[in-house]
Design an enzyme around this catalytic site. Sequence first.
Site, PDB file in Angstrom:
ATOM      1  N   GLU A 163       0.842  -1.205   0.000  1.00 34.67           N
ATOM      2  CA  GLU A 163       0.000   0.000   0.000  1.00 34.67           C
ATOM      3  C   GLU A 163       0.873   1.249   0.000  1.00 34.67           C
ATOM      4  O   GLU A 163       1.866   1.318   0.735  1.00 34.67           O
ATOM      5  CB  GLU A 163      -0.878  -0.023   1.249  1.00 34.67           C
ATOM      6  N   THR A 201       2.838   2.117  -2.164  1.00 38.39           N
ATOM      7  CA  THR A 201       4.132   1.834  -2.788  1.00 38.39           C
ATOM      8  C   THR A 201       4.101   2.170  -4.279  1.00 38.39           C
ATOM      9  O   THR A 201       5.151   2.384  -4.878  1.00 38.39           O
ATOM     10  CB  THR A 201       4.487   0.338  -2.649  1.00 38.39           C
ATOM     11  N   GLY A 256     -16.536   5.837  -3.800  1.00 30.89           N
ATOM     12  CA  GLY A 256     -15.544   6.399  -2.885  1.00 30.89           C
ATOM     13  C   GLY A 256     -15.260   5.479  -1.717  1.00 30.89           C
ATOM     14  O   GLY A 256     -14.846   5.935  -0.654  1.00 30.89           O
ATOM     15  N   LEU A 310     -12.475   0.820  -3.069  1.00 28.76           N
ATOM     16  CA  LEU A 310     -12.333  -0.394  -3.887  1.00 28.76           C
ATOM     17  C   LEU A 310     -12.180  -0.026  -5.367  1.00 28.76           C
ATOM     18  O   LEU A 310     -12.480  -0.815  -6.251  1.00 28.76           O
ATOM     19  CB  LEU A 310     -13.535  -1.327  -3.674  1.00 28.76           C
ATOM     20  N   SER A 311     -11.728   1.198  -5.597  1.00 31.17           N
ATOM     21  CA  SER A 311     -11.426   1.662  -6.960  1.00 31.17           C
ATOM     22  C   SER A 311     -12.647   1.769  -7.855  1.00 31.17           C
ATOM     23  O   SER A 311     -12.624   1.365  -9.016  1.00 31.17           O
ATOM     24  CB  SER A 311     -10.366   0.772  -7.621  1.00 31.17           C
ATOM     25  N   SER A 312     -13.707   2.354  -7.312  1.00 32.63           N
ATOM     26  CA  SER A 312     -14.881   2.616  -8.147  1.00 32.63           C
ATOM     27  C   SER A 312     -14.504   3.579  -9.285  1.00 32.63           C
ATOM     28  O   SER A 312     -14.999   3.437 -10.403  1.00 32.63           O
ATOM     29  CB  SER A 312     -16.021   3.190  -7.306  1.00 32.63           C
ATOM     30  N   ASP A 320      -4.549   0.941  -9.213  1.00 33.60           N
ATOM     31  CA  ASP A 320      -5.989   0.696  -9.324  1.00 33.60           C
ATOM     32  C   ASP A 320      -6.400   0.456 -10.772  1.00 33.60           C
ATOM     33  O   ASP A 320      -7.140  -0.495 -11.086  1.00 33.60           O
ATOM     34  CB  ASP A 320      -6.783   1.889  -8.775  1.00 33.60           C
TER      35      ASP A 320
HETATM   36  C1  GLA Z   1      -5.236   4.759  -4.078  1.00 35.01           C
HETATM   37  C2  GLA Z   1      -4.476   5.158  -5.343  1.00 35.01           C
HETATM   38  C3  GLA Z   1      -3.450   4.082  -5.717  1.00 35.01           C
HETATM   39  C4  GLA Z   1      -2.575   3.691  -4.527  1.00 35.01           C
HETATM   40  C5  GLA Z   1      -3.419   3.427  -3.273  1.00 35.01           C
HETATM   41  C6  GLA Z   1      -2.576   3.215  -2.055  1.00 35.01           C
HETATM   42  O1  GLA Z   1      -6.031   3.650  -4.303  1.00 35.01           O
HETATM   43  O2  GLA Z   1      -5.342   5.366  -6.418  1.00 35.01           O
HETATM   44  O3  GLA Z   1      -2.665   4.536  -6.805  1.00 35.01           O
HETATM   45  O4  GLA Z   1      -1.611   4.694  -4.280  1.00 35.01           O
HETATM   46  O5  GLA Z   1      -4.323   4.483  -3.026  1.00 35.01           O
HETATM   47  O6  GLA Z   1      -1.834   2.051  -2.159  1.00 35.01           O
END
Ligand code: GLA
Length: 393
Positions: free
Chosen positions: A34, A36, A122, A125-127, A178
Amino acid sequence: MTVQELKKEFESLYGAGGEIRIFHSPGRVNLIGEHTDYNGGYVFPAALSMGSTIALRLRNDNIVRMKATDLDDIVEIDINALENYRDLSWGDYQAGVMNELSKAGYDICACDMLYDDTLPHGGGLSSSAAIEVVTALTFATLSNEKNGIEKPVDMIEMALIGQKTEHNYIGVNCGIMDQFASAMGKKDCAIFLKCDTLEYSHAKLSMEGYTLVISNTNKKRSLATSKYNERRAECEAGLEVLKGFFPNAQTLSDISSEEFNAHKSDIKDEVVRRRVKHVITENERVLASVEALKKGDMIKFGQLMNESGDSLRYDYEVTGDELDTLVSEARKIDGVIGARMTGAGFGGCAVSLVKNESVEKFIEQVGKAYEEKIGYPASFYVSQIADGGHEIK
Ligand code: GLA
């Protein structure tokens, strides 16, 4: 909503007839690694079965009309004025992707679109990445077809288009994790990715006897207004100092923990020092996790998840009461071998590795303790690990 239901809703909104096509891209859960990615390091995410699905049909003019199944309004976008939609409350990500694709030489085709998003908005989980990648895949496919280009869409390029949209249109200086996970996910596999070179491999996740449970704090947050960009700047400040000793280091991930330990006292700002420590040790935890999983050593993997979670809480400081509560309550449950926050933090979700027979108890007890302490309920998901972006034929 099933594909048939989505098509039906599309037709009742825009009228019947013509060819309606369906595209889908997933959200992701990051297992470990995370904060990174923007430091050139390792990540280990997996694509979920929840995501963003589009139904669409071509039009003959210069307008893209779009709507979401859970919103009332139709948004109209003029494909010759793509810079003008930054302030939309919904549709800005899509317009940003179309803008980046157009800059990259793709033709943007007019169409009617209906989005069905099953990820919590939001929620960490990358919506957003799911919307970006599905939008990029859709318009790149249409452009290639229009121009008689037969090669398949390059999904890594689509991930990069999504990331550029965040940087140039939305204003979040995110890494590539993501969008990459949404574009390149594979059923039942995690993606082992090095974020500076984009070298990757799929690692089969055979979690014999265990389930990944995602717990959502349901805390409202926005990446753009959070401390995300600040963390990134702190890492850059740390790198500047360490470059004095390791001039060849391009990113923090080029520096080992021995090298860091030898020079950590040269980072005078104590906060910056802790941020750097997190990044460097987290990279090593990803490598150790991949090794542990190869050997089927789930206990070791669980320990590494816990260490990652503690590092994010105490050194990187991106958790907060809600996530801390979810993680500490999770770890109290018999049958939980690892728990940590996942994603950017500041709210969003946690992920726990739970023995199959303990999942029910987990949801009940963590849910109860969370609501008592925080004052509103958490949500829990047991999602399948699924494929990345694709057309559903
Ligand atoms: C968000 C960002 C990613 C990543 C994470 C943390 O999801 O979009 O690029 O930096 O935070 O790991």
